[in-house]
Design a protein around this motif. Structure first.
Motif, PDB file in Angstrom:
ATOM      1  N   SER A   1     -12.497 -10.351  -3.736  1.00 57.34           N
ATOM      2  CA  SER A   1     -11.258  -9.175  -3.580  1.00 57.34           C
ATOM      3  C   SER A   1     -11.624  -8.101  -4.707  1.00 57.34           C
ATOM      4  CB  SER A   1      -9.972  -9.812  -4.036  1.00 57.34           C
ATOM      5  OG  SER A   1      -8.736  -9.035  -4.153  1.00 57.34           O
ATOM      6  N   MET A   2     -11.953  -8.339  -5.854  1.00 59.30           N
ATOM      7  CA  MET A   2     -12.334  -7.234  -6.698  1.00 59.30           C
ATOM      8  C   MET A   2     -13.272  -6.339  -6.427  1.00 59.30           C
ATOM      9  SD  MET A   2     -11.308  -9.256 -10.479  1.00 59.30           S
ATOM     10  CE  MET A   2     -12.255 -10.763 -10.250  1.00 59.30           C
ATOM     11  N   ARG A   3     -14.405  -6.992  -5.910  1.00 64.98           N
ATOM     12  CA  ARG A   3     -15.292  -6.244  -5.276  1.00 64.98           C
ATOM     13  C   ARG A   3     -15.031  -5.035  -4.260  1.00 64.98           C
ATOM     14  NH1 ARG A   3     -18.495 -10.968  -6.010  1.00 64.98           N
ATOM     15  NH2 ARG A   3     -18.553 -11.698  -3.978  1.00 64.98           N
ATOM     16  N   ILE A   4     -13.908  -5.403  -3.733  1.00 65.35           N
ATOM     17  CA  ILE A   4     -13.600  -4.336  -2.551  1.00 65.35           C
ATOM     18  C   ILE A   4     -13.027  -3.164  -3.146  1.00 65.35           C
ATOM     19  CG2 ILE A   4     -11.759  -3.964  -0.926  1.00 65.35           C
ATOM     20  CD1 ILE A   4     -11.474  -6.847  -0.262  1.00 65.35           C
ATOM     21  N   ASN A   5     -12.532  -3.129  -4.436  1.00 65.16           N
ATOM     22  CA  ASN A   5     -12.102  -2.109  -5.171  1.00 65.16           C
ATOM     23  C   ASN A   5     -13.290  -1.277  -5.737  1.00 65.16           C
ATOM     24  OD1 ASN A   5      -9.178  -2.256  -4.869  1.00 65.16           O
ATOM     25  ND2 ASN A   5      -9.320  -4.043  -6.487  1.00 65.16           N
ATOM     26  N   GLN A   6     -14.545  -1.636  -5.333  1.00 69.84           N
ATOM     27  CA  GLN A   6     -15.546  -0.580  -5.665  1.00 69.84           C
ATOM     28  C   GLN A   6     -16.160   0.266  -4.646  1.00 69.84           C
ATOM     29  OE1 GLN A   6     -19.239  -3.366  -6.851  1.00 69.84           O
ATOM     30  NE2 GLN A   6     -17.959  -4.375  -8.329  1.00 69.84           N
TER      31      GLN A   6
ATOM     32  N   ILE B   1      -6.598  -5.145   4.730  1.00 66.80           N
ATOM     33  CA  ILE B   1      -5.407  -5.561   5.109  1.00 66.80           C
ATOM     34  C   ILE B   1      -5.126  -6.825   4.030  1.00 66.80           C
ATOM     35  CG2 ILE B   1      -4.134  -7.095   6.968  1.00 66.80           C
ATOM     36  CD1 ILE B   1      -6.421  -6.126   8.834  1.00 66.80           C
ATOM     37  N   ALA B   2      -3.912  -6.662   3.345  1.00 63.09           N
ATOM     38  CA  ALA B   2      -3.538  -7.682   2.321  1.00 63.09           C
ATOM     39  C   ALA B   2      -2.165  -7.690   2.135  1.00 63.09           C
ATOM     40  CB  ALA B   2      -4.271  -7.087   0.911  1.00 63.09           C
ATOM     41  N   GLY B   3      -1.777  -9.053   1.596  1.00 61.27           N
ATOM     42  CA  GLY B   3      -0.268  -9.185   1.042  1.00 61.27           C
ATOM     43  C   GLY B   3      -0.069  -8.817  -0.249  1.00 61.27           C
ATOM     44  N   SER B   4       1.452  -8.645  -0.598  1.00 59.76           N
ATOM     45  CA  SER B   4       2.283  -8.910   0.437  1.00 59.76           C
ATOM     46  C   SER B   4       2.727  -7.859   1.321  1.00 59.76           C
ATOM     47  CB  SER B   4       3.615  -9.380  -0.607  1.00 59.76           C
ATOM     48  OG  SER B   4       4.229  -8.286  -1.173  1.00 59.76           O
ATOM     49  N   GLY B   5       3.552  -8.297   2.411  1.00 59.57           N
ATOM     50  CA  GLY B   5       4.007  -7.364   3.516  1.00 59.57           C
ATOM     51  C   GLY B   5       4.898  -6.117   2.735  1.00 59.57           C
ATOM     52  N   MET B   6       5.684  -6.389   1.437  1.00 58.83           N
ATOM     53  CA  MET B   6       6.492  -5.359   0.920  1.00 58.83           C
ATOM     54  C   MET B   6       6.192  -5.032  -0.149  1.00 58.83           C
ATOM     55  SD  MET B   6      10.339  -7.000   1.963  1.00 58.83           S
ATOM     56  CE  MET B   6      10.675  -7.902   3.550  1.00 58.83           C
ATOM     57  N   CYS B   7       4.602  -5.486  -0.554  1.00 59.50           N
ATOM     58  CA  CYS B   7       4.114  -5.052  -1.757  1.00 59.50           C
ATOM     59  C   CYS B   7       4.746  -5.481  -3.073  1.00 59.50           C
ATOM     60  CB  CYS B   7       4.128  -3.335  -1.784  1.00 59.50           C
ATOM     61  SG  CYS B   7       3.224  -2.637  -0.248  1.00 59.50           S
ATOM     62  N   ASN B   8       5.574  -6.749  -2.705  1.00 56.55           N
ATOM     63  CA  ASN B   8       6.223  -7.066  -4.451  1.00 56.55           C
ATOM     64  C   ASN B   8       5.148  -8.168  -4.894  1.00 56.55           C
ATOM     65  OD1 ASN B   8       8.572  -5.612  -4.335  1.00 56.55           O
ATOM     66  ND2 ASN B   8       9.927  -7.329  -4.411  1.00 56.55           N
TER      67      ASN B   8
ATOM     68  N   GLY C   1       1.012 -10.159  -4.746  1.00 50.72           N
ATOM     69  CA  GLY C   1      -0.244 -10.326  -3.958  1.00 50.72           C
ATOM     70  C   GLY C   1      -1.146  -9.202  -4.327  1.00 50.72           C
ATOM     71  N   ARG C   2      -2.373  -9.350  -3.492  1.00 49.87           N
ATOM     72  CA  ARG C   2      -3.396  -8.397  -3.846  1.00 49.87           C
ATOM     73  C   ARG C   2      -3.232  -7.105  -3.404  1.00 49.87           C
ATOM     74  NH1 ARG C   2      -8.380 -12.577  -2.017  1.00 49.87           N
ATOM     75  NH2 ARG C   2      -8.076 -14.161  -3.543  1.00 49.87           N
ATOM     76  N   ILE C   3      -2.250  -6.622  -2.677  1.00 52.35           N
ATOM     77  CA  ILE C   3      -2.057  -5.500  -2.191  1.00 52.35           C
ATOM     78  C   ILE C   3      -1.840  -4.385  -3.352  1.00 52.35           C
ATOM     79  CG2 ILE C   3       0.501  -5.504  -1.713  1.00 52.35           C
ATOM     80  CD1 ILE C   3      -2.411  -3.507   0.248  1.00 52.35           C
ATOM     81  N   ARG C   4      -0.957  -5.285  -4.344  1.00 53.87           N
ATOM     82  CA  ARG C   4      -0.816  -4.446  -5.706  1.00 53.87           C
ATOM     83  C   ARG C   4      -2.247  -3.690  -6.364  1.00 53.87           C
ATOM     84  NH1 ARG C   4       4.699  -5.012  -6.999  1.00 53.87           N
ATOM     85  NH2 ARG C   4       4.262  -4.966  -9.262  1.00 53.87           N
TER      86      ARG C   4
END
Length: 464
Positions: free
Chosen positions: A326-331, A339-346, A348-351
């Motif tokens: 997951s961290m490598r994606i941010n490169q 596509i990442a959770g959580s659906g309401m951004c509260n 999970g990894r989407i933050r």
């Protein structure tokens, strides 16, 4: 001997579904959901139940979403010893979702306690642990659709497909007392007709009372054809400018729907030019549950899934279950659909992806589902210029797109059509909606169908 229904959750909000049914000496709980939203709202999850869990005879769970199932571990922890009746696919999904919720509870408690220890403050306990979540699983009594079962001497239940997520159910309850027989129908969360993957919601004809959701009772969704055109246009426009696309998605239901659409329109939407990441361990597991239950899909989706599965149809899709992946994606600064959770951004990894991307002008955030009041996702939809993540203020320069047509909830027209199939217009009690949505749906049902509508308050008891 009376038959009563008490509203103990989702009275004037969308989350925290919970209703207590009393049939003489028997006590049945319909859903036991987690309250989601702001910190203050979520703090209510720690409050004692307004009933003694030891006195419950059974629970009927409409579907696996955490706002309907997320307090089951607390129920068992506080003494519930009965059975939990639900669809077999819901039982499978709950094993994933409740473990994940518990893991996040434990993680949040650990982080908070580190801060508290440095300040000399009292430690906090997680809402519930993974072990406490797993204690729920022994209580599941899986059912099939259309199977009528007597769960107690005076209570029979049948589940029908609600078309919302895999295993979601409309609950029909036949209730017998010394003086009268009554039938209660609980909609759970109703899906939309004509949507991909799942069957349309089942229509029910008979009820003495209908307990119905009203999430989108104040609006009409875009036509499905317009939504597909909007998705295609968005992807083409972003491809020309590059950047990344972030899709906060509910791990169960929305994620699988998006993957299906990406597979079906892979060439038409030019998706070969993107790196697509499913960055959610829970969504990855849930997708496997969907694959094992593809007989519950509609005909087109079932055939497509059986013949091809999702991965071969999306050759550039990559699952990233580990934190390191997951961290490598941010490169990646351009060309990624995440596509990442959580659906309401509260949570999970989407933050993490928002932290690395929301300040970029070439980033696009695609909101694909309902955002409750008080959530980070709602703030983005409402046009927030800055967001707070882990104590840091992040400027929002990304373009935020709301694709309302992807909703897994029926809109006002869909809810009205579903209720209209009942003969003799039984009383309808609206829950699972914010006040404006409930009021708008109530006015529509009264005007168009002369429906006897009631808007309950929290704790109110209704007599059948």
């Amino acid at each position: 001997m009376s038959i009563e229904l008490q509203i103990l959750g989702a009275a004037n909000e969308v989350t925290g579904s919970c209703h207590l049914l009393k049939v003489g000496e028997y006590r049945i709980l319909l859903d036991c959901g987690l309250i989601q939203g702001s910190r203050q709202e979520e703090a209510r999850n720690s409050a004692p139940f307004p009933f003694d869990p030891k006195t419950l005879d059974a629970v009927i769970l409409s579907h696996a979403h955490i706002d309907h199932s997320g307090r089951l571990p607390l129920l068992v922890k506080q003494g519930f010893r009965g059975d939990i009746y639900t669809h077999k696919a819901t039982a499978d999904l709950c094993r994933i979702m409740l473990r994940d919720a518990a893991y996040l509870n434990e993680k949040d408690a650990r982080l908070e306690n580190r801060k508290r220890e440095r300040k000399g403050l009292k430690r906090v306990e997680p809402l519930y642990t993974v072990q406490e979540a797993e204690a729920v699983f022994a209580h599941f009594q899986p059912l099939d659709y259309a199977e009528r079962v007597e769960i107690l001497p005076r209570v029979a239940v049948r589940l029908s497909d609600a078309g919302h997520i895999l295993g979601s159910a409309i609950v029909e309850l036949w209730l017998h007392s010394d003086k009268q027989d009554r039938k209660l129908v609980f909609s759970g969360d109703l899906g939309r007709s004509g949507m991909p993957v799942l069957e349309d919601p089942a229509m029910i004809k008979h009820a003495d009372m209908v307990l119905m959701e009203s999430t989108y009772g104040d609006r009409l969704h875009r036509r499905w054809e317009d939504t597909l055109a909007e998705m295609a246009s968005l992807l083409q426009a972003v491809t020309a400018k590059q950047g990344n696309i972030l899709i906060p998605a509910f791990s169960v239901g929305r994620t699988q729907e998006i993957l299906y659409l990406f597979a079906k329109y892979y060439d038409e939407w030019g998706l070969s030019r993107w790196h697509i990441f499913l960055d959610s361990p829970m969504a990855i597991e849930a997708t496997e549950v969907y694959a094992r239950n593809c007989e519950l899909f509609d005909d087109e989706s079932s055939q497509l899934w059986r013949e091809h599965r999702i991965t071969p149809m999306l050759p550039n899709l990559r699952f990233t279950p580990t934190p390191e992946e997951s961290m490598r994606i941010n490169q990646i600064h351009s060309g990624a659909i995440i596509i990442a959770g959580s659906g309401m951004c509260n949570g999970g990894r989407i933050r993490h992806h928002l932290k690395h991307n929301a300040w970029r002008r070439d980033c696009h955030i695609l909101i694909s589902g309902f955002q409750a009041r008080g959530t980070l996702g709602r703030a983005l939809v409402d046009g927030a210029k800055h967001i707070r993540l882990w104590g840091e203020t992040i400027r929002v320069a990304a373009q935020v797109h709301t694709i309302g047509g992807l909703s897994a909830h029926a809109d006002q027209a869909g809810l009205s059509h579903w209720y209209a199939q009942f003969e003799h217009r039984p009383p309808v009690v609206l829950v699972h909606g914010e006040p404006t949505a409930k009021a708008a749906l109530a006015a529509h049902l009264r005007h168009s169908l002369s429906a006897p509508v009631h808007l309950p308050t929290y704790g109110e008891t209704l007599c059948l």
